[in-house]
Design a protein around this motif. Structure first.
Motif, mmCIF file in Angstrom:
data_model
loop_
_atom_site.group_PDB
_atom_site.id
_atom_site.type_symbol
_atom_site.label_atom_id
_atom_site.label_comp_id
_atom_site.label_asym_id
_atom_site.label_seq_id
_atom_site.Cartn_x
_atom_site.Cartn_y
_atom_site.Cartn_z
ATOM 1 N N ALA A 1 4.311 8.086 -8.264
ATOM 2 C CA ALA A 1 3.155 7.194 -8.409
ATOM 3 C C ALA A 1 3.251 6.058 -7.396
ATOM 4 O O ALA A 1 2.248 5.632 -6.816
ATOM 5 C CB ALA A 1 3.078 6.637 -9.820
ATOM 6 N N ALA A 2 4.469 5.593 -7.169
ATOM 7 C CA ALA A 2 4.658 4.541 -6.171
ATOM 8 C C ALA A 2 4.369 5.072 -4.773
ATOM 9 O O ALA A 2 3.896 4.339 -3.902
ATOM 10 C CB ALA A 2 6.079 3.996 -6.246
ATOM 11 N N GLU A 3 4.640 6.365 -4.565
ATOM 12 C CA GLU A 3 4.444 6.979 -3.249
ATOM 13 C C GLU A 3 3.064 7.608 -3.108
ATOM 14 O O GLU A 3 2.793 8.333 -2.153
ATOM 15 C CB GLU A 3 5.523 8.042 -3.018
ATOM 16 C CG GLU A 3 6.937 7.489 -3.043
ATOM 17 C CD GLU A 3 7.988 8.579 -2.869
ATOM 18 O OE1 GLU A 3 8.114 9.426 -3.772
ATOM 19 O OE2 GLU A 3 8.661 8.582 -1.826
ATOM 20 N N CYS A 4 2.243 7.324 -4.074
ATOM 21 C CA CYS A 4 0.904 7.895 -4.199
ATOM 22 C C CYS A 4 0.133 7.952 -2.887
ATOM 23 O O CYS A 4 -0.526 8.948 -2.576
ATOM 24 C CB CYS A 4 0.153 7.082 -5.238
ATOM 25 S SG CYS A 4 -1.607 7.263 -5.251
ATOM 26 N N GLU A 5 0.246 6.897 -2.109
ATOM 27 C CA GLU A 5 -0.510 6.785 -0.856
ATOM 28 C C GLU A 5 -0.250 7.938 0.114
ATOM 29 O O GLU A 5 -1.147 8.360 0.828
ATOM 30 C CB GLU A 5 -0.164 5.456 -0.171
ATOM 31 C CG GLU A 5 -0.944 5.156 1.090
ATOM 32 C CD GLU A 5 -2.377 4.744 0.798
ATOM 33 O OE1 GLU A 5 -2.649 4.336 -0.353
ATOM 34 O OE2 GLU A 5 -3.217 4.843 1.718
ATOM 35 N N ARG B 1 -3.299 3.036 -9.912
ATOM 36 C CA ARG B 1 -3.606 3.450 -8.543
ATOM 37 C C ARG B 1 -3.671 4.961 -8.430
ATOM 38 O O ARG B 1 -4.464 5.507 -7.654
ATOM 39 C CB ARG B 1 -2.568 2.891 -7.574
ATOM 40 C CG ARG B 1 -3.216 2.488 -6.262
ATOM 41 C CD ARG B 1 -2.243 1.805 -5.375
ATOM 42 N NE ARG B 1 -0.982 2.519 -5.326
ATOM 43 C CZ ARG B 1 -0.278 2.687 -4.217
ATOM 44 N NH1 ARG B 1 -0.723 2.182 -3.086
ATOM 45 N NH2 ARG B 1 0.871 3.309 -4.241
ATOM 46 N N VAL B 2 -2.836 5.641 -9.211
ATOM 47 C CA VAL B 2 -2.884 7.101 -9.198
ATOM 48 C C VAL B 2 -4.209 7.595 -9.764
ATOM 49 O O VAL B 2 -4.843 8.495 -9.217
ATOM 50 C CB VAL B 2 -1.714 7.698 -10.017
ATOM 51 C CG1 VAL B 2 -1.859 9.197 -10.133
ATOM 52 C CG2 VAL B 2 -0.386 7.325 -9.395
ATOM 53 N N ARG C 1 0.835 -1.208 0.000
ATOM 54 C CA ARG C 1 0.000 0.000 0.000
ATOM 55 C C ARG C 1 0.871 1.262 0.000
ATOM 56 O O ARG C 1 0.672 2.155 -0.806
ATOM 57 C CB ARG C 1 -0.902 0.005 1.236
ATOM 58 C CG ARG C 1 -2.183 0.802 1.080
ATOM 59 C CD ARG C 1 -2.924 0.919 2.392
ATOM 60 N NE ARG C 1 -2.179 1.694 3.370
ATOM 61 C CZ ARG C 1 -1.607 1.213 4.480
ATOM 62 N NH1 ARG C 1 -1.706 -0.065 4.764
ATOM 63 N NH2 ARG C 1 -0.930 1.990 5.290
ATOM 64 N N LEU D 1 -0.471 14.607 -10.341
ATOM 65 C CA LEU D 1 0.215 13.431 -10.857
ATOM 66 C C LEU D 1 -0.634 12.761 -11.932
ATOM 67 O O LEU D 1 -0.145 12.416 -13.013
ATOM 68 C CB LEU D 1 0.457 12.463 -9.697
ATOM 69 C CG LEU D 1 1.636 11.519 -9.818
ATOM 70 C CD1 LEU D 1 2.910 12.292 -10.035
ATOM 71 C CD2 LEU D 1 1.733 10.655 -8.569
ATOM 72 N N SER D 2 -1.877 12.597 -11.605
ATOM 73 C CA SER D 2 -2.813 11.985 -12.546
ATOM 74 C C SER D 2 -2.847 12.800 -13.843
ATOM 75 O O SER D 2 -2.872 12.241 -14.948
ATOM 76 C CB SER D 2 -4.191 11.911 -11.893
ATOM 77 O OG SER D 2 -5.080 11.198 -12.696
ATOM 78 N N LEU E 1 0.961 0.548 -10.972
ATOM 79 C CA LEU E 1 1.324 1.814 -10.326
ATOM 80 C C LEU E 1 0.474 2.973 -10.843
ATOM 81 O O LEU E 1 -0.048 3.770 -10.069
ATOM 82 C CB LEU E 1 2.813 2.108 -10.562
ATOM 83 C CG LEU E 1 3.792 1.237 -9.773
ATOM 84 C CD1 LEU E 1 5.215 1.472 -10.241
ATOM 85 C CD2 LEU E 1 3.683 1.537 -8.285
ATOM 86 N N ALA F 1 10.736 0.685 -6.826
ATOM 87 C CA ALA F 1 10.803 2.146 -6.749
ATOM 88 C C ALA F 1 11.713 2.570 -5.598
ATOM 89 O O ALA F 1 12.374 3.597 -5.666
ATOM 90 C CB ALA F 1 9.407 2.724 -6.580
ATOM 91 N N MET G 1 6.654 -2.148 -5.959
ATOM 92 C CA MET G 1 6.807 -1.067 -4.991
ATOM 93 C C MET G 1 8.258 -0.957 -4.538
ATOM 94 O O MET G 1 8.841 0.128 -4.506
ATOM 95 C CB MET G 1 5.900 -1.331 -3.789
ATOM 96 C CG MET G 1 5.966 -0.286 -2.713
ATOM 97 S SD MET G 1 5.420 1.346 -3.231
ATOM 98 C CE MET G 1 3.645 1.200 -2.927
ATOM 99 N N MET H 1 8.074 7.701 -10.004
ATOM 100 C CA MET H 1 8.487 7.494 -8.618
ATOM 101 C C MET H 1 7.379 7.916 -7.667
ATOM 102 O O MET H 1 7.026 7.193 -6.738
ATOM 103 C CB MET H 1 9.750 8.310 -8.352
ATOM 104 C CG MET H 1 10.285 8.199 -6.949
ATOM 105 S SD MET H 1 10.814 6.532 -6.489
ATOM 106 C CE MET H 1 12.512 6.550 -7.070
#
Lengths: 184, 184
Positions: free
Chosen positions: B103-107, A164-165, A18, B117-118, A161, A104, A101, B101
């Motif tokens: 995108a991976a940290e999106c959360e 999810r965005v 997550r 980002l989107s 990836l 990255a 994940m 990068m």
DNA sequence: TAATTTGTCTATCTATTGATAGGTATGTTT
DNA sequence: AAACATACCTATCAATAGATAGACAAATTA
């Protein structure tokens, strides 16, 4: 009980899928299963030990799913669809691939874990390449099976990836449609 | 001097493309350009403000490169190759895409930054889709231009991430070969 | 010239982090 | 019974994080 250790790994894996390994703290992890952070250190002395365990466990799980597909008496195209379905399940859980994940976060991984990670992708790629080369002449593209395997793996990882965005599954669906269209 | 602010962004961008936003600290960033962390807060009150600035700047830079390609009197295939070359340059610098990068940290991003980002990926995707639909009938795949655009974007983003783990450029090359083979 | 803005500083706060030392209870082995 | 291993605990450390308050000098504006 070895059950606690597995619960630790379960919760840790979900957390990494997550928010990434960096966002996972021993305290939060401990809280979630009702023990103290020092007890987590008992099972995994350093964070890199936890990371190693997670990668290996994920790889073994993945391997089992691949073996199950291999055992089926399906044609190549259907097996490939089943492979993609593994990624669709991940997307359904609003997660990304654990190793995608960590890829990255590659910069902050230990050399050992970087190797483990690299091995995961190699394995996956090899499985696809082996699958495809069974009847390589039915591929609608002028690339080697190995190259196509790479395209499929990195394409699916990237799609997880990006989807999810956007909060969609459009990238994964597009990947699926295109990949399957490359097989006669 | 507005020059300091740009130097801040330069260093921050490089850092994020290497290790991610989470790994970027105001202190380290400040040290690298010879000021104090509180001065960084002057320019970017919160970390999310820095993140916003980085995404927007990266998008503008990208947009300029896309415009430059659009202005050329090249055929679709060559323009697509030029697009892919942007990613190759990133790989050459041993970086990944800033937005890939993140995108991976999106959360852990703010809703605003997630939207930014989107938007970045949408923009890129639209540019490719527009390019492809100029002569959509010369595409060797039974998918829409929009879908193909998605495949290309997520494929390239994924390839950058996976290549860095393996320390190679094989994924990117495979993507390039396959993508270009889809155009007559 | 006076007032204000800009950009930096020092100093500090609070929260969180990974990690360690040492204690304790339970159960297993010798 | 004695020794040991397992699996947790309390307590604590040092490091690092993002963020803020308030002072200061230089540059700009009124």
């Amino acid at each position: 009980m070895n059950d606690k250790r597995r619960r630790l790994e379960d919760v840790a894996q979900a957390s990494v899928q997550r928010a990434g390994l960096k966002s996972l703290s021993f305290r939060t992890l401990a809280d979630e299963i009702g023990i103290k952070s020092s007890s987590v250190h008992y099972h995994f002395p350093e964070k890199s030990d936890l990371a190693s365990a997670l990668i290996q466990r994920y790889q073994e799980d993945f391997r089992e799913q691949l073996d199950a597909i291999s055992a089926r008496r399906w044609n190549v195209k259907r097996k490939l669809a089943a492979f993609i379905a593994i990624f669709e399940q991940v997307a359904d859980g609003e997660r990304v691939c654990l190793c995608g994940m960590m890829a990255a976060e590659c910069e902050s991984l230990s050399p050992d874990n970087r190797r483990l990670l690299s091995g995961f992708f190699d394995d996956m790629e090899s499985w696809i390449a082996d699958l495809l080369c069974v009847n390589a002449d039915s591929i609608n593209a002028p690339v080697s099976t190995r190259q196509l395997a790479k395209v499929i793996v990195s394409g699916l990882e990237g799609a997880l990836l990006l989807d999810r965005v956007a909060g969609s599954k459009a990238n994964l669906k597009a990947q699926k449609d295109l990949i399957l269209s490359l097989l006669k």
